[in-house]
Design an enzyme around this catalytic site. Structure first.
Site, PDB file in Angstrom:
ATOM      1  N   VAL A   1       0.786  -1.042   0.059  1.00 32.90           N
ATOM      2  CA  VAL A   1      -0.140  -0.072   0.162  1.00 32.90           C
ATOM      3  C   VAL A   1       0.718   1.218   0.011  1.00 32.90           C
ATOM      4  O   VAL A   1       0.488   2.317  -0.465  1.00 32.90           O
ATOM      5  CB  VAL A   1      -0.968   0.015   1.080  1.00 32.90           C
ATOM      6  CG1 VAL A   1      -2.112  -1.047   0.854  1.00 32.90           C
ATOM      7  CG2 VAL A   1      -0.309  -0.033   2.509  1.00 32.90           C
TER       8      VAL A   1
ATOM      9  N   TYR B   1       2.698   4.485  15.752  1.00 41.99           N
ATOM     10  CA  TYR B   1       1.330   4.018  15.425  1.00 41.99           C
ATOM     11  C   TYR B   1       0.308   5.192  15.730  1.00 41.99           C
ATOM     12  O   TYR B   1      -0.674   5.137  14.919  1.00 41.99           O
ATOM     13  CB  TYR B   1       1.038   2.728  16.325  1.00 41.99           C
ATOM     14  CG  TYR B   1      -0.137   2.163  16.041  1.00 41.99           C
ATOM     15  CD1 TYR B   1      -0.428   1.283  14.808  1.00 41.99           C
ATOM     16  CD2 TYR B   1      -1.286   2.166  16.968  1.00 41.99           C
ATOM     17  CE1 TYR B   1      -1.833   0.654  14.583  1.00 41.99           C
ATOM     18  CE2 TYR B   1      -2.390   1.461  16.697  1.00 41.99           C
ATOM     19  CZ  TYR B   1      -2.633   0.692  15.607  1.00 41.99           C
ATOM     20  OH  TYR B   1      -3.742   0.232  15.287  1.00 41.99           O
TER      21      TYR B   1
ATOM     22  N   ILE C   1      -8.366  -6.441  19.412  1.00 43.43           N
ATOM     23  CA  ILE C   1      -9.069  -7.121  18.783  1.00 43.43           C
ATOM     24  C   ILE C   1      -7.948  -8.392  18.663  1.00 43.43           C
ATOM     25  O   ILE C   1      -6.957  -8.329  18.275  1.00 43.43           O
ATOM     26  CB  ILE C   1      -9.261  -6.684  16.932  1.00 43.43           C
ATOM     27  CG1 ILE C   1     -10.128  -5.313  17.378  1.00 43.43           C
ATOM     28  CG2 ILE C   1     -10.091  -7.792  16.527  1.00 43.43           C
ATOM     29  CD1 ILE C   1     -11.291  -5.697  18.132  1.00 43.43           C
TER      30      ILE C   1
ATOM     31  N   THR D   1      -6.095 -10.985  16.584  1.00 47.68           N
ATOM     32  CA  THR D   1      -5.922 -11.253  15.313  1.00 47.68           C
ATOM     33  C   THR D   1      -4.161 -11.713  15.399  1.00 47.68           C
ATOM     34  O   THR D   1      -3.692 -11.677  16.407  1.00 47.68           O
ATOM     35  CB  THR D   1      -5.775  -9.779  14.607  1.00 47.68           C
ATOM     36  OG1 THR D   1      -4.698  -8.966  15.010  1.00 47.68           O
ATOM     37  CG2 THR D   1      -6.960  -9.101  14.333  1.00 47.68           C
TER      38      THR D   1
END
Length: 239
Positions: free
Chosen positions: A54, A146, A179, A181
């Site tokens: 990306v 982040y 979350i 993951t």
């Protein structure tokens, strides 16, 4: 079929929230281009895997050109690709690590919107959902790159929402808390445990729960929602 025959791009789609969302979009009738820097599995029913960094603008141009040439439109973009990368503070993080995190989390979202919006403007419609974070809304010690990148995504989303509303394009952001993951499974367990302790619902969320939120914002059910922040964090930022 909440996305019947919609043409969608989902980045970061090889695992975690991106994969869960690509699969959910397909179940709701979309044709999904599941893009990731990692090689994805074979194409599945209604899900076409493409390799994409990306942070590479020409690669974005190639992907969008392929989809536009095949379908004549892009209806939905979910900019999901991203990673934490470092828990270092502003003064401690190595500069190359800072730039790598920002290149993916922030510039990748910019490149995605820059590449897709002209196609959406031509069609007079489109929905973009950008992955931010609960840490894109509140501060926390360390995690400097982040947080900086996700904070930028939050405001960049609002800028795009205002800039392209007249073109029929809606732009919203999603803000997960902890979350479960592969990315969070790989981090220090104590970091995850502390985040659970701070979460009023007392647990981590699932990728499917975030995918549900993204689906809503991408669908016509959210037709009067743009520039919004949808928080999926179990109450983490309520404190």
């Amino acid at each position: 079929m909440r996305l019947a025959d919609k043409i969608c791009i989902v980045t970061g789609a090889a695992s975690g929230i991106g994969r869960a969302t690509a699969e959910r979009f397909a179940r709701e009738g979309a044709l999904v281009y599941a893009a990731d820097i990692a090689a994805g599995p074979r194409d599945e029913d209604r899900v076409f895997h493409r390799k994409l960094d990306v942070s590479d603008l020409p690669a974005w141009a190639g992907l969008v050109e392929e989809i536009d040439g095949r379908h004549g439109r892009v209806d939905v973009l979910f900019n999901c690709a991203g990673f934490v990368g470092s828990y270092d503070s502003l003064t401690e993080i190595p500069l190359d690590v800072w730039h790598r995190i920002v290149a993916t989390n922030q510039t990748g979202v910019f490149y995605g919107m820059r590449s897709v919006i002209p196609v959406m403007r031509r069609a007079g419609a489109g929905a973009i959902v950008n992955m931010s974070s609960a840490w894109g809304l509140i501060g926390s010690a360390g995690v400097a790159a982040y947080q900086a990148s996700k904070g930028a995504v939050t405001v960049m989303t609002k800028n795009a929402a205002i800039s392209y509303a007249a073109d029929g394009i809606r732009v919203n952001s999603v803000h997960p808390g902890l979350i479960t993951t592969p990315m969070t499974d790989a981090q220090d367990p104590e970091i995850s445990a502390e985040l659970v302790r701070q979460t009023p619902l007392g647990r981590a969320g699932s990728a499917a729960e975030v995918a549900n939120a993204v689906l809503f914002l991408a669908s016509d059910e959210a037709s009067f929602i743009t520039g919004a922040q949808l928080v999926v964090d179990g109450g983490l930022i309520v404190h």
